[in-house]
Design an enzyme around this catalytic site. Sequence first.
Site, mmCIF file in Angstrom:
data_model
loop_
_atom_site.group_PDB
_atom_site.id
_atom_site.type_symbol
_atom_site.label_atom_id
_atom_site.label_comp_id
_atom_site.label_asym_id
_atom_site.label_seq_id
_atom_site.Cartn_x
_atom_site.Cartn_y
_atom_site.Cartn_z
ATOM 1 N N HIS A 1 60.752 83.426 69.060
ATOM 2 C CA HIS A 1 60.848 82.102 68.436
ATOM 3 C C HIS A 1 59.483 81.637 67.929
ATOM 4 C CE1 HIS A 1 62.585 77.908 68.241
ATOM 5 N NE2 HIS A 1 61.285 77.613 68.323
ATOM 6 N N GLU A 2 58.488 81.680 68.804
ATOM 7 C CA GLU A 2 57.161 81.203 68.404
ATOM 8 C C GLU A 2 56.540 82.095 67.329
ATOM 9 O OE1 GLU A 2 56.328 78.318 69.142
ATOM 10 O OE2 GLU A 2 57.907 78.063 70.652
ATOM 11 N N ALA B 1 53.879 63.233 71.817
ATOM 12 C CA ALA B 1 52.563 63.868 71.703
ATOM 13 C C ALA B 1 52.617 65.096 70.810
ATOM 14 C CB ALA B 1 52.039 64.246 73.091
ATOM 15 N N ILE C 1 58.163 64.376 71.261
ATOM 16 C CA ILE C 1 58.247 63.211 70.373
ATOM 17 C C ILE C 1 57.112 62.211 70.571
ATOM 18 C CG2 ILE C 1 60.750 63.482 70.248
ATOM 19 C CD1 ILE C 1 61.009 60.915 71.937
#
Length: 533
Positions: A345-346, A483, A481
């Site tokens: 994913h990353e 930071a 949401i």
Amino acid sequence: IRIRLSELGTSFSNNVLDATKAFALTVDSAESMEGVPDSAKAMWAQIYQQHKATEEEKGEEKGDGVSSGDEVDAEKGPWRITLDGPSYIAAMQHVSDRSIREKIYMEYVTRASELTDNGSKNNVPLIVEILALKGESAKMLGFESPAELSLATKMAPSVQAVADLSNLLAEKALPAAYNELEQITSYARANGGDEYSEDALPKLAPWDVTFWSERYKEDKYALKEEELRPYFAFEAVSKGMFALVERIFNVEVKPADGEAEVWNDDVRFYNVYDKSSEKHIASFYLDPYSRPADKRGGAWMDVCIGKSAALERDIPVAYLTCNGSPPVGDKPSLMTFREVETLFHEFGHGLQHMLTDASVGDVAGINGVEWDAVELPSQFMENWCYDKPTVYGFAKHYETGEPLPEEYFEKLKQQKTFSAGLMAMRQLYFGQLDIELHSNFDPNNEDGETIFDVQKRIASKYSPHNMPLPEDRFLCTFAHIFAGGYAAGYYSYKWAEVMSADAFGAFEDVGLDNEEKVKEVGKSFRETVLSLG
């Protein structure tokens, strides 16, 4: 306002990290560890040994007869369970002692709130100030709310459109979630003894659900996560992932350790080359393992150097950070299958940054991508974790070299939809909670709803089967949401999931075993989704 929001975001993250580090539970009883996988016990024993070493350095060692120089004994302990991702998840999944699970769960969901550390790391006032400042800046720019401002540069046309998609998905997912939870509950009652009887426990507690879900899954598919780990050694998995992108995107990833300074010995450095031109086109750092002492949880991709003609930067560089299972003793990092998916994913995020052809910095890489499309390449890459040639390119036993047994792979594919309803509703709940806080919540109205009132209200619609406890302070650690970049955009995960499925479907349509066609579709994907970013 922007400077203050940046300061608040940093303080929020630091509070979460400090709160996560502040708690640890030492377990001495071998009975409490009964049934826990060897890998988890070895991890906790190593954490305890590292803790002892730190105590000894500070002159604070306790007289328990254990020295930091002693060899790690995963069978005898002691074991030290922390709130760091791999440690926390392993405890919730495998520790049979309910009292231990309850203690760890309650510490986890109350981190960085007024309920822990005497409120010294309390993120509640930070959240209120963040929301107030975002509301103020939105109005200065002519928008009714932070959500409306956020959506102005996203694919979703309105807050209502996001709600419509969420409700459409919830219509299908919520009945499935209820059914899945009922199956898990029935399994717990049938196998958990008297303490799980309906009289003793009318409803499974939050610290029970993950444990019994894991037992039910193991029984249903006759496959334990521990049996898979030896086939997913980090080095082999990463090489297999690099081989995949070479195959479909015509790029080669080469280790370049030593070419760049790193912040920890775990960190690796790589260069990326276009195979046709043999040109060095990008580089990236990969920090793969969990380090509870100095690293925040989660997984993310970030920009180190962006491509920019104006700044004469032609080689984009990315940071890829995971919190996977670290090596223990003389064993290499043996990953869970979920950690494999997270790495893919990353890396998908990283590819969109690194393979960009855009030369204007503001739109190069992920900078110009609508945020609800930014998860497209990352979730697209996850699909390859279920492609047999890809998996068998790396799934080999770390000691014997034997390939993953065929029946294990088939069961992995079957498990893909296990608890899909519960997982979908969890994401929808988070997404709509985010949107509601950034659209209808008034942080300046001290007599109105609190952020936790909003949480309960949204949970009653999207998580009625598994309502948060009164003490739940999940919002105090919702770094995505408060930071990160996902404010009024967490819904993007579900929005982009639809697109990623379509993108992978293009490969399936030509046949995943049709090498020539796969390369053609891969070239198209690189030239559009990846390079235009």
